[in-house]
Each structure stands twice: as structure tokens, then as C-alpha cells.
Design an enzyme around this catalytic site. Structure first.
Site, short mmCIF file in Angstrom:
data_model
loop_
_atom_site.label_atom_id
_atom_site.label_comp_id
_atom_site.label_asym_id
_atom_site.label_seq_id
_atom_site.Cartn_x
_atom_site.Cartn_y
_atom_site.Cartn_z
CD GLU A 1 -2.00 -2.25 1.36
OE1 GLU A 1 -0.93 -2.62 1.79
OE2 GLU A 1 -2.95 -3.07 1.18
CG HIS B 1 -10.57 -6.49 6.79
ND1 HIS B 1 -9.45 -7.19 7.24
CD2 HIS B 1 -10.52 -6.84 5.49
CE1 HIS B 1 -8.77 -7.68 6.21
NE2 HIS B 1 -9.38 -7.43 5.25
#
Lengths: 324, 326
Positions: free
Chosen positions: B60, B129
Site C-alpha cells: 500500500e 477490516h
């Protein structure tokens, strides 16, 4: 190189006079690397990006030295209008896309510049200068992987000066030869003397030809040394010996190249003196004078440049509320 | 006019921006061949090719950085981060680079970059998440942070975000991807700034953003049955925050509640409440109330997840408290 050396010595003096604030990381000793590599690139055409030790990379790329000095002085005429300072010199007019103070951050930015060049099918390359310390950041490994996978036109130039701030490379890095790390990403790489500008240029030419030829990235390592401390407050005595410093001082890139030119009869001591004098005059009468005489940024402009000053109202708004 | 789901509206905005401007590219994990975890880029790889819809490795910080570098060179990348949790890995390049490059270059380099990411709690995705991190980006100068609430909004705001010359953090929500709404066939842009008064009322102002806006709307319906007229504001943009719309509404209704799914500490709600206290303290007729998530990482178990985040009833009861009814 003599100009760059004098530029930084002069910045040192201005720092001691409190005319320059913040951190100041000098490039003294490493000049052959930026000078030699960029001599073989196409400054103003190729993208160039680096870390916080960035003054000379900016000037060699084409940023006016007087604007770089004005930036160190925090003046409105500076390369970054006084908002960046020593570690954040920018000049997009020559495609110098900045110095960054987060070690390792320029790796992906360089790959992004290269991605844009590849996508647009220009023959630009991106040149990313960073020290050996940066190679221990995750961004190094992530970016090597993507740059190699996507065959991006990016040249990684590792300036291995043996120290990450004050920690010697053998105390921070399992693989001391940095070029070897590139093979984990199937990327061609090589290691060279970074104190002999002719060696730097010859190696850079091969690497740049490879990258510009569409063969993907290249990792080039130059062994070099910063003759001063990491920054102004660093006296170096805590982590390295006088003997080591003296040995490397013998390998000063300006001395090495000067000796070569003298032995070939291209230049003599008087010629070198004349160059030093003309450099001295230019820096005093143009570079420093411009920085000293330039205005500071206006305090009214504090908030300028945070966001686009002139946005298109269609996509920025404000949203019209039919509020009575 | 076609009824689109939220993810379809985002997909359409991608499609039209890719078609309109060759500088637009899309990057992220599985955005290409697979078409995106939430289908927001489905079919675009097949239509525009691998050079424009780029599948990235799981890296990322660096693929976001590559997007930012490409934006500095004049492309207009849209980077998808699969969950806002993973944006934490890219915080360095978002906060230290994207947000600051315009400023620290004295306005000479701009970063026309969009990061899209879902940021909410849904379907027992658990702590790693289901982070709600809007506040991190909201507290960073140099970024724009938007939270489109509906397909119409998402379509128009994504198109605007792509064309905007600033870095935009575009926060979606897992529970909004299947919301449906009519979206006109004609292209349009929704401004990235400005809160919107979506429902007018006179007795209390309910302020939400992202999914909590919908909780406010449903609570307003319940309140109407009790004879309470609630005005509902969708913040839409967390940065810049439209303090003026908040002030004017509270000066009209004299009562205010802020609902958010994010944790309370140093959050969006605290900023809104600080605005209310600073700008319209003397207009208040009652103590303001915040409705927010429990200060815990989001649990996995369904029953725990349910109580960890606010629901319509929490907003409804909070409003009744402001009204002095409970």
C-alpha cells in the site's frame, strides 16, 4: 564541483550567522555523484528526485543556485517560496520534483514519475538519488518489486556514504554491498567508485542507456563519503575516527579530478585558483546577494498553497444550499 | 435516468473519467482483472487495458506513492485501497507527501490524486477490516476528505474528485455499496465542498456523514411520528468542513445532535461539536449530544458488533434526550 562545494561552504557560514535555520544537510564530499550522473542525463527533461541532502541535485538539474540559496534563507524568491527550506527544494520547471525528509519516501514517488513517462511513451527517465540508509525502508523493497515487474524507466542511484545518520552500514545492514540487494528483484545493478567523477559518468552512461532504452530499471551504487557530519549539529566524533575521515579526505572528488586534469596538462594550479575565484565571486555577488536582498514571504500568505488557490467551482463548490 | 447501486455509480464515474481524459489511470489490489473487491472497477481492465487499470502487489505505501508520483507528473490516478485499515500502511506517503507537496513546493507542484476506500463497520469483518479512520485524514491540512452518501453523490463527487487538483480521500462504506438511487444519464459534477441540508426541520439538527447520515434520516422519520421536526445535515466533506451550514442550522433549530460510526475520541463529532460551541453557543436551548461507536476495536461476534456501533435507535433516543423527552 567547485561551485557546489563553495555553495555549501557558504551555506554553512550563513547557518553559523543564523541566516539559515532548521536542519542543513551538506553534500560536501559526495559532489561527484550528483554531478556525474546528471551530467550524463538530460536535466530539465528527465525527472529527478532525492532525499533531504538535496541542494546540489537541484542546482545540477537546473534550479537556479540563487533560488536554492534564497530557499535556505526562507525567502519568497526561494525555489519553494520559502515554504520548503533546505530539505524540500522543488523546481518543476526543470523537473526537479523535490527533496524529501522521510527517508525512503522518494522511491515510490520516483517510480510514479517513471510510470507517467512510460505511460505517455516519452523518452524521459526518472532518477532517484538516495543514501544507503534508505534501502532499509520497506518502500525500497516494495518499489524495487514494482519497478522491475512493470519495467519502469527509473534509475535508482544509491549514494553509499557508509553512514545512516550516525550508524555505520555494517551496524544497520545485513548486506553491506547495496547493489547486491537489487538482484532479489531481478534488476541489473552495479557498484562503482563515487569519488572519481569520470568513473561515475562512465557507469551512469551505461545505466542511463539501459533505462532509456526501455529495458526497465537499473540500480547503481556509488561508494562515497560525506566529509562533514550528517547535519550541522553532528560533530561525527561519536561514531567515526579522525583517521577514517582523513583517509577519505585524500579521496576528495575535487582533488581527484583536479589531479587528473593537472597530470594531463588540461589545467594547472593557477587555473584552479582562477576557477575558485570566479566561483567565489559568483556566489557572493549573485547567489548570496540575491538571497540576502530578497523579501520574506508575506504573513498574509500563510494559508496560500495548502489547497488549489483557483479551483474550478464545478467540482469544488461550495455546494449551494437553498437555505432560507 | 437509471437506477444504480452505489458501487455501480462509482464504476460509471471511473468509466466516464477514463474515457474523458487519457491522464486518468486506476491502481490498486485486484482492481483490474478481478474488477475490485466491491466491483467498483469491474470491466474497466477489459475496456481500457492493463496500462490504465493497474493491478498492484500488496504494497500500500508504495503503490499509493507511485500514484502520487504519477500525479506529480500530471496524471490523474485513482488509487483504491481495499479497506481504510490498509490506508494506515500508506499514511506516510498520504500525510507526509500528498498532503504537503503543494505547500512545501510553494504551490509549484500539485498532486491531483484520489484515494478511494471503504471505511466502516459491516458484516462481522472485525477489528482489522472495520476501522473508521476518517478523523486521521480530517486532521491533515492539504487533503480533501469526502464521504459521499448515495449513488448520485458518489457518481458526481468521484467525477469532481478526479478533476480536482488537490489530493482527495474518498471514503465509502461497506454498507452503502448496495444502496440504490436514480442517477441521470447525463454527466454531472457534485461539488467536493459544502455540507447539505437534506431534510428540513425546525426543532433539532441531526448531523451525520457517511453511513451515519442514513441513521439520522431514519431517526428523523421516527421523530416526525412524535411530532418532532428534525433537520438533517449530511456533512459530505469532512475537510474542508462546512461550519457555516452547521451554524445556520443550529441557529434555527437551537438543538443539535451529531452521529458517527467512528470512535468518539478526537473525532469528527468532537470537531463538529467544538464548532457548535465556538460559533453558536448562545443559540443553544439544550445540551448537545453526540452518538458514536464504543471505544473498542470492532468485535467479530455479531451481537457485539451490533452494540459497538450506533444504530437508528441510538440516534433516535439521543435526539429525544436533546429534546428533553427522556
Amino acid at each position: 564541483m567547485i561551485f557546489y562545494r563553495r555553495f555549501e561552504e557558504r551555506a554553512f557560514e550563513a547557518y553559523m550567522e543564523h541566516k539559515i535555520g532548521g536542519f542543513l544537510h551538506l553534500y560536501i564530499g559526495q559532489e561527484a555523484v550528483a554531478t556525474g550522473v546528471l551530467e550524463m542525463a538530460r536535466p530539465g527533461h528527465d525527472w529527478v528526485i532525492t532525499g533531504y541532502r538535496d541542494h546540489i541535485h537541484a542546482i545540477k538539474t537546473g534550479a537556479p543556485a540563487r533560488e536554492v540559496m534564497a530557499e535556505l534563507y526562507g525567502k519568497e524568491t526561494g525555489s519553494s517560496r520559502g515554504r520548503g527550506g533546505s530539505m524540500h527544494i522543488f523546481d518543476p520547471t526543470v523537473h526537479f520534483m523535490g527533496g524529501y525528509a522521510l527517508v525512503g519516501q522518494p522511491f515510490p514517488l520516483a517510480a510514479g514519475l517513471a510510470l507517467a513517462a512510460k505511460y505517455r511513451k516519452t523518452d524521459q527517465i526518472a532518477i532517484c538519488f538516495l543514501g544507503d540508509g534508505a534501502n532499509n525502508q520497506g518502500t525500497f523493497h516494495e518499489t524495487m518489486n514494482m519497478a522491475s515487474l512493470w519495467k519502469l524507466p527509473v534509475l535508482f542511484v544509491c549514494e553509499n556514504n557508509l553512514y545512516a545518520i550516525g550508524t555505520r552500514i555494517n551496524r544497520s545492514t545485513a548486506v553491506v554491498d547495496q547493489y547486491k540487494r537489487a538482484c532479489a528483484y531481478d534488476m541489473p545493478a552495479s557498484q562503482h567508485d563515487g569519488m572519481d567523477i569520470e568513473v561515475v559518468m562512465e557507469a551512469a552512461k551505461k545505466a542511463i542507456d539501459h533505462v532509456r532504452g526501455g529495458h526497465g530499471p537499473y540500480f547503481i551504487e556509488y561508494l562515497t563519503y560525506r566529509l562533514r557530519g550528517h547535519s550541522m549539529s553532528d560533530k561525527t566524533a561519536a561514531y567515526r575516527s579522525k583517521e577514517e575521515e582523513q583517509q577519505w579526505a585524500q579521496r576528495d572528488p575535487i582533488r581527484i579530478y583536479g589531479d587528473k586534469l593537472k597530470s594531463r596538462g588540461t589545467l594547472d594550479d593557477a587555473g584552479i585558483k582562477a576557477i575558485e575565484q570566479s566561483v567565489h565571486d559568483e556566489i557572493e555577488n549573485d547567489v548570496v546577494k540575491f538571497a540576502e536582498e530578497s523579501p520574506e514571504p508575506r504573513v498574509e500568505d500563510l494559508n496560500k498553497y495548502v489547497l488549489d488557490d483557483n479551483p474550478d467551482p464545478r467540482w469544488i463548490g461550495p455546494l449551494q444550499n437553498t437555505y432560507e | 435516468m437509471a437506477e444504480l447501486m452505489y458501487w455501480e455509480a462509482i464504476r460509471r464515474a471511473h468509466d466516464e473519467e477514463l474515457a474523458a481524459d487519457p491522464n486518468v489511470i486506476v491502481m490498486g489490489e485486484d482492481v483490474g482483472l478481478v474488477g475490485g473487491t466491491y466491483k467498483a472497477t469491474s470491466g474497466l481492465y477489459q475496456k481500457y487495458g492493463a496500462e490504465r487499470v493497474i493491478d498492484t502487489p500488496i504494497s500500500e505505501n508504495s503503490f499509493t506513492g507511485i500514484g502520487i508520483g504519477a500525479a506529480m507528473a500530471g496524471l490523474r490516478p485513482i488509487v483504491e485501497i481495499m479497506s481504510i485499515n490498509f490506508a494506515l500502511l500508506a499514511l506516510d506517503v498520504l500525510i507526509n507527501a500528498a498532503a504537503k507537496i503543494r505547500y512545501m513546493s510553494g504551490g509549484r507542484v500539485q498532486v491531483p490524486f484520489v484515494m478511494r476506500t471503504p471505511g466502516g463497520t459491516a458484516h462481522q469483518l472485525a477489528a482489522q477490516h472495520s476501522a473508521r479512520l476518517a478523523r486521521l485524514f480530517m486532521s491533515t491540512s492539504g487533503l480533501r476528505v469526502v464521504t459521499p452518501r448515495s449513488p448520485l453523490d458518489a457518481y458526481g463527487m468521484l467525477r469532481s474528485a478526479v478533476r480536482c487538483n488537490d489530493p482527495v480521500i474518498f471514503i465509502e462504506h461497506e454498507r452503502m455499496y448496495n444502496l440504490k438511487e436514480d442517477v441521470p444519464d447525463k454527466e454531472f459534477f457534485r461539488p467536493l465542498e459544502g455540507a447539505e441540508i437534506v431534510r428540513k426541520g425546525t426543532d433539532i439538527t441531526l448531523i451525520g456523514y457517511n453511513f451515519s447520515f442514513h441513521l439520522c434520516m431514519q431517526a428523523a422519520e421516527k421523530l416526525a411520528k412524535d411530532g418532532i421536526s428534525a433537520e438533517v445535515i449530511d456533512l459530505r466533506s469532512l475537510k474542508p468542513l462546512d461550519r457555516e451550514t452547521i451554524r445556520r442550522s443550529v441557529e434555527k433549530t437551537h438543538r443539535v445532535l451529531v452521529a458517527e460510526e467512528d470512535e468518539a475520541s478526537v473525532g469528527v463529532g468532537s470537531e463538529v461539536m467544538a464548532t457548535v460551541i465556538e460559533e453558536c453557543f448562545f443559540a443553544l436551548d439544550a445540551q448537545p449530544v453526540r452518538v458514536y461507536a464504543a471505544d473498542v476495536p470492532v468485535p467479530y461476534a455479531a451481537n457485539l458488533e451490533k452494540v459497538a456501533i450506533p444504530d437508528v435507535d441510538d440516534v433516535y433516543r439521543g435526539a429525544l434526550k436533546v429534546m428533553g423527552r427522556i
